[in-house]
Write a protein that holds these residues in place. Sequence first.
Motif: not given
Length: 406
Positions: A50-60, A326-328, A359-362, A365-373
Amino acid sequence: MTSAPAFDHTIPETASPRVEFISLSHLNPSTELNPIPTRGIDLEYFRTYVRALEDGGFDYTLLPYGSNTADSFVVASAVGQLTERIKPIVALRPNTTFPLVAAQKLATLDQLTEGRAVVHLISGGSDAEQARQGDYLPKDRRYARTSEYIDLLRRAWTEPAPFSHSGEFYTFDDFGPGFAPYDSPIPISIGGQSEEAFAIGGEKADIFSFWGEPLDDLRGEIERVHGIARAAGRTTLPRIWVTFRPIVGRTDEEAWQKAHTYVAKIADTFRAAAYGKQRHQQAAPQNVGSQRALAFAEQADLYDRALWTRTAAVTNAAGASTALVGSAETVAAAILDYIDRGADLVSIRGYDTLNDAVDYGRHVLPLVRQELAHRAATGQRGRLQAEHLGNYGEDYRRYATAQEHA
C-alpha cells in the motif's frame, strides 16, 4: 505488423483531459508467477504494498471480493488508515450485504478517510460462485437487483427524512435518515458487458469499468454506454475505467523476453489451479467480458500498439488478464492511446505484483502525466506516441514472435 495510425499533434475530440490511476491491493506475496499456498494476510507485505502505491502516485486501489477472500470493507478501512491520499474502492456483491447496511458501512469508511471511499458493485458473472454464498438468482435478475441497490444506496445517503420501500428485492419501513458520507454521495462503479450491465451502468453508474480490449472495440463500447446515459437524460456521463496487466522492461526486447517467461509460468499456475480462485475457473466462462477476451485472443495475439491477449488465453480470461507489453515509454504511449479514446481511469496491476507496482510508479505513470501536462499547457499532443511505436514497428513484432521461432 499493425499499420501505424497517422499521427499529428491535434488532440482527439474523444480524448480525456485527465487520468487517474488504479491498482489492486495484494495481501501477501503469492502471485500467478510464484503461487504460495495461503489464505491469509501478510501484514508487513500489505503495508509495504500500500505504501508503494501511495509513493508511486496511484490514486485508487481496488479491494477485490470473492467467497474465499478477505473482506473488502475491512481491508478498505485498513488502506484508509495506512495512506493519506489513496482512495479505497470496495468491491461489493449486493447479495452479501443489505443495501442500507452497505450504505452505512460505506459512509463510515468515507468519514474515516475524509471523502475517499468508492464502491464497485459486482452483480455476479458466475452462477457457481454466487451459489457458494447462497445466491441463486439468475443473471438478469442479479442486475435488476443491482439497479434497486444503487437507488437505495443513494437514498440512504441523501434522504433528509425517514422513508419506506417495497421493491422486488428489498422491503423495509421507516428507515433514516441514514449515516451520511463525509461530504457528498460516494461514487458508484459498475462493470460488465452484458446487455443488463450496459443498461444499468449507463443509466445509473458514476463509473463504468472495462477490461483492456482493442482500441476500436473499446471505443464502440464507450459510445454505447454513453449513448444509454444520454438517452436516460443524464448530463454527466459515466467515467470510463479500463484495466490492463502491463509487462514492462527497460527496452521492448527485454519486455518481450519477460513476457514469454511470464506466460509460461502463468499457464502452469492456471493448469495446476494453484492461485486464488483458479480451481473454480476452468469451465467455459458465463460472463460476457471473459467471452469477449477469449474471442479476441483466438483472433490474434497482438493488437494496436502493445495489447497482448495470450495472457487471457492461458487463464481462460478469468478476470482482467490482457497485457500491455513494452518499455515504459511504449506502455505509456499505449495507455495514452486509450486515454485518447475516452478512458480517464486506468487500472494497471502486474504479475510480479509489488515490484511491478513500484516500477509503474517510477517509470510509467510519470510519462503519462507528463504528456497530459504538455497537452494542457500547449493544446497539442507531444511526441511520445509518435516515437514509441510498439507493434507499429518491425523490431517490436520480431521481439514478440521470437519465442515462436526459437
